[in-house]
Structures are given as C-alpha cells and as structure tokens.
Design an enzyme around this catalytic site. Structure first.
Site, PDB file in Angstrom:
ATOM      1  N   ASP A 139      26.047  -0.513  11.874  1.00  0.00           N
ATOM      2  CA  ASP A 139      25.208  -0.701  10.691  1.00  0.00           C
ATOM      3  C   ASP A 139      24.456  -2.020  10.791  1.00  0.00           C
ATOM      4  O   ASP A 139      24.153  -2.498  11.872  1.00  0.00           O
ATOM      5  CB  ASP A 139      26.111  -0.664   9.441  1.00  0.00           C
ATOM      6  N   HIS A 174      23.854  -4.072   3.648  1.00  0.00           N
ATOM      7  CA  HIS A 174      24.184  -2.655   3.662  1.00  0.00           C
ATOM      8  C   HIS A 174      25.518  -2.395   4.368  1.00  0.00           C
ATOM      9  O   HIS A 174      26.402  -1.712   3.846  1.00  0.00           O
ATOM     10  CB  HIS A 174      23.048  -1.891   4.343  1.00  0.00           C
ATOM     11  N   SER A 392      24.903   7.029   2.381  1.00  0.00           N
ATOM     12  CA  SER A 392      25.484   5.886   3.094  1.00  0.00           C
ATOM     13  C   SER A 392      26.825   5.485   2.524  1.00  0.00           C
ATOM     14  O   SER A 392      27.688   4.978   3.234  1.00  0.00           O
ATOM     15  CB  SER A 392      24.562   4.667   3.007  1.00  0.00           C
TER      16      SER A 392
END
Length: 447
Positions: A139, A174, A392
């Site tokens: 990620d 994120h 996600s």
C-alpha cells in the site's frame, strides 16, 4: 480502486460530491495514468540474462521489471515479449475532516468500530489473535511510529526508491488506516482493535509522495513476490486499476498477475484485494477487467456498511444494518468472492454528533497519520485516528480474518484458509449474490 475518506489528506482521485457535506470517495490507484517510457515488464525467454538494467528479477514467475528502451528490448534475445510498466495516478479527495484525537472521542474508540462489533471480533480473540502468522500490507506505507501498530520494519520493504524507507506513510495515510483494520494492537484502551492484533505486520510500500516510483504495476507485482518469499500467510492489496481492456495490453498485464497470484497461492500466501469503488457490475462490463482483484487466485472483496450508526450510539437503532451493500462498491457474481465491512454513507446525515458529521460514523474507524516533516531522510509523523470507507477497508477485514484462520489452523494452505472463509459466509436473504460472492464475512464460523 479503494477508499472514500474522511481523514488526513491522501492522494486519490475524486469520486463523488455529496449534498450538505463533502465526503472524499476515492479510487486509490484506480486510474491508469501513464505508461512508463523507460520502465518495462519483460517476459523472459528461458534463463538468459537480460541486457537492460534489472530493477526486479522475478524468475519465480518468468518475468522481470527493467529500465531501458523499446529498441534495446526488441533486440534482446532474452526477451520474449514486453509492455510498458503502468504508473497509477491518484488524486486528492473531494473533502476531508480532521483526524480525531482521544479527547474528542472520550477514549472510547471501540464504540465507534461497528465493523468489529458486527463481526464479533472480541469473541474470535478468545480463540486466537493471529499469533504465529504474517500479514503484508502492500500500500502507501504503514506508520511504524503509530502507538497502535507494531510493524516489523526489519522485514518490511520500500519499493518506491524515494529514500524514506519502510515503516513510513510516504504515500499518505491510506496504508496506515488499512493496517489498523487488519492488525491494530488491543492492549491500549484508548486505541482501536484490529482483527488480528498479534500477526506479524509487514509494510511493503509501493506509493510515494516524495519522488521515486509511485504506484508502478511492476513494483506491486514485485511486492507480492516479496511477500511470498518473506513467508507471509496473507498479503492485502487495497489498490488496483479499472477499467482495463481484456485484450491487447490488458491481456499481457492480466497474464503477469495470473502468474504472480498462482505462484503466491501455490507457496501458501493468500492474496486479498479490494473489488473497487466504481459501483460497477464487473460481471457484465463489456470486455473490461479490474486488476488485481479479478486475477486468478485473488480473493476479491466487496464492501458493506450501515446507514445511521450514529443513531445506535445515541441509544436508537441503525436505518440499515452493517451487511448492507455499500452504495459505491463494485459487484458481480464471479468477480466478488466475499463481502466485508468497508463503510457506507448517506449524504443527508450531516448534523453533528459529538462534533462529527453523523454520516462519518458509518465509515470505518481506524488508525491514521500525518507526515509533519522530512529532514535528512528522517520522517516525523503525527499519528491519530479517523474514518474512511471503501472496498479498501473491506479487504483488510478479510485479510485479518484470514490470519486468524491460519493461526488457529497452522497446517492450512492458502486454499484451505480461503475455503474456510467462504464456507462460513452466507448471503443475506434480502440481497443478491452478486454483492457477496460466497457471502458476508463470518469470522467466528470460519475458525
């Protein structure tokens, strides 16, 4: 394809604007922005040495990532075929709210984790907390300084080459949010609970906001291979690209991913990926493909979430339960394998509850962070907590559950872990299979 966000700024493309308040819905890595003119994915011809600069040698799958020119590769007898390395573009969210601190939420963080409550994760922890397993987050980087995250930095790796190394949120927060969902520690009463808090957490960073190579297809493939070689039981990919034509270049990239994911599956690594946030029927999308979630061997996860969870916090009841398909999630009978909590929203729920817009409580609450400074390669961060929503966020709920299954059944291979998750899941009566695949994640029965 990943997340909507109300949290710290993370580069992602705009998805939608909401009435009354703006919610940053995103597709993290969800747009093919450019084809590199100097980086290429090469399919090898035998074991001959490739003349171009070798960035990632991947003999396990018969490919390599190189830097060079088309003319050079066309002349190279070690090269069977090649295509440009895809660079994925991300944009800014539509809007965001500030990360929440402990004072704002009275330290009662678990009360905001409707996902863990609905999955009854505390009961699962009476059996296992994921000990003895390894989980890779591929990620934007996981903030190893976050008090709720125990990152194995030594075995982690930065694939961007921006000089910041691993264990830093160099591509935004994120990855930190994703990691918290899967594996946040549970010792602190002021923190959040991860699904598998005692798994060995590895950070494989493939996105950067500080130079280097950000979001390259080749780096993501190399990261999956690295996860296998580091003996990770689970690799989470809350990223992707859509739409890509199935023919032409799309066929080449799909072939690379199929080889990669088959290799991972054979070697015991279950790859879990987000299904995407385009509200699209992937089963009937006219010859297009979503990657990596539609690659062979990948567990593709759609998102669900409640509407009106703030009502429950105030002593009432939700308008829609946690199993409700999220309004943004991709779907498709053969394109989705499982559904899990990823967050939902109703744009009309803008009245503040505890100083936070009511709609935010229907998103997923987890760890976030901000980079305060970078000096001489040293990164200073400001860890916190915040809400995001998207497939996600659904994927790491499944990845954490997979770690629990493996921990409780150490002799299971990747297929057996996957089967345990799918066999335990059920499709809610009021919704179609296209939103769930095998069904809604059931952690307890999977154990």
């Amino acid at each position: 394809m990943t997340d909507d966000t109300t949290g710290t700024p993370v580069g992602r493309r705009q998805f939608a604007k909401l009435t009354g308040a703006a919610l940053g819905l995103s597709a993290f890595g969800g747009v093919v922005a450019a084809e590199s003119t100097e980086r290429f994915i090469v399919k090898r011809r035998g074991k001959k040495s490739i003349g171009a600069e070798l960035l990632y040698d991947l003999p396990e799958i018969g490919y390599a990532v190189v830097r060079g020119s088309e003319e050079q590769l066309k002349r190279d007898k070690a090269v069977k075929s090649f295509e440009p390395d895809i660079e994925l573009q991300v944009g800014d969210p539509v809007a965001e709210t500030e990360p929440q601190d402990s004072d704002a939420l009275d330290d009662a963080f678990y009360a905001y984790q409707w996902d863990k409550q609905d999955l009854d994760v505390p009961t699962a922890h009476e059996t296992t907390k994921g000990e003895g397993t390894r989980l890779a987050i591929i990620d934007s980087g996981v903030d190893a300084s976050h008090p709720d995250l125990d990152v194995n930095v030594e075995d982690s790796k930065d694939f961007t080459g921006d000089g910041l190394g691993a264990g830093v949120p160099g591509g935004g927060d994120h990855g930190t949010h994703v990691a918290g969902i899967a594996a946040a520690a549970i010792e602190s009463p002021a923190g959040v609970a991860g699904t598998a808090p005692e798994t060995d957490l590895l950070d494989f960073r493939v996105f950067s906001e500080f130079g280097g190579t950000s979001g390259s297809f080749g780096s993501i493939v190399a990261a999956v291979v690295e996860a296998v070689q580091k003996e990770c039981d689970v690799a989470n990919l809350s990223l992707g690209a859509y739409p890509i034509p199935r023919q032409g270049n799309g066929s080449f990239y799909g072939g690379v991913l199929n080889k990669t994911m088959n290799y991972a599956e054979k070697e015991g690594t279950l790859v879990v990926a987000s299904a995407g946030n385009d509200a699209t029927d992937l089963q009937h999308d006219g010859g297009l493909i979503s990657l990596p979630n539609e690659a062979a061997g990948v567990m593709s996860v759609a998102a669900t979430g409640p509407i009106g969870f703030a009502n429950e916090l105030l002593g009432g009841s939700v308008n829609e339960p946690a199993e409700t398909p999220a309004r943004y999630t991709n779907y498709g009978t053969n394109a989705v394998d499982l559904a899990a909590p990823g967050g939902n929203f109703d744009p009309t729920l803008t009245d503040p509850v505890g100083g936070v817009p009511a709609y935010a409580y229907d998103l997923v609450f987890s760890t976030v962070t901000e980079i305060e400074s970078v000096e001489d390669g040293e990164v200073q961060t400001a860890p916190g907590y915040g809400w995001k929503a998207g497939t996600s966020m659904a994927a790491p709920n499944v990845a954490g559950a997979a770690a629990l299954v493996k921990s409780n059944n150490p002799d299971y291979n990747a297929n057996e872990v996957r089967s345990a998750l799918e066999d335990a899941a059920d499709v809610p009566d009021e919704y179609g299979k296209e939103y769930y695949g095998s069904g809604y994640l059931n952690v307890l029965d999977a154990l």
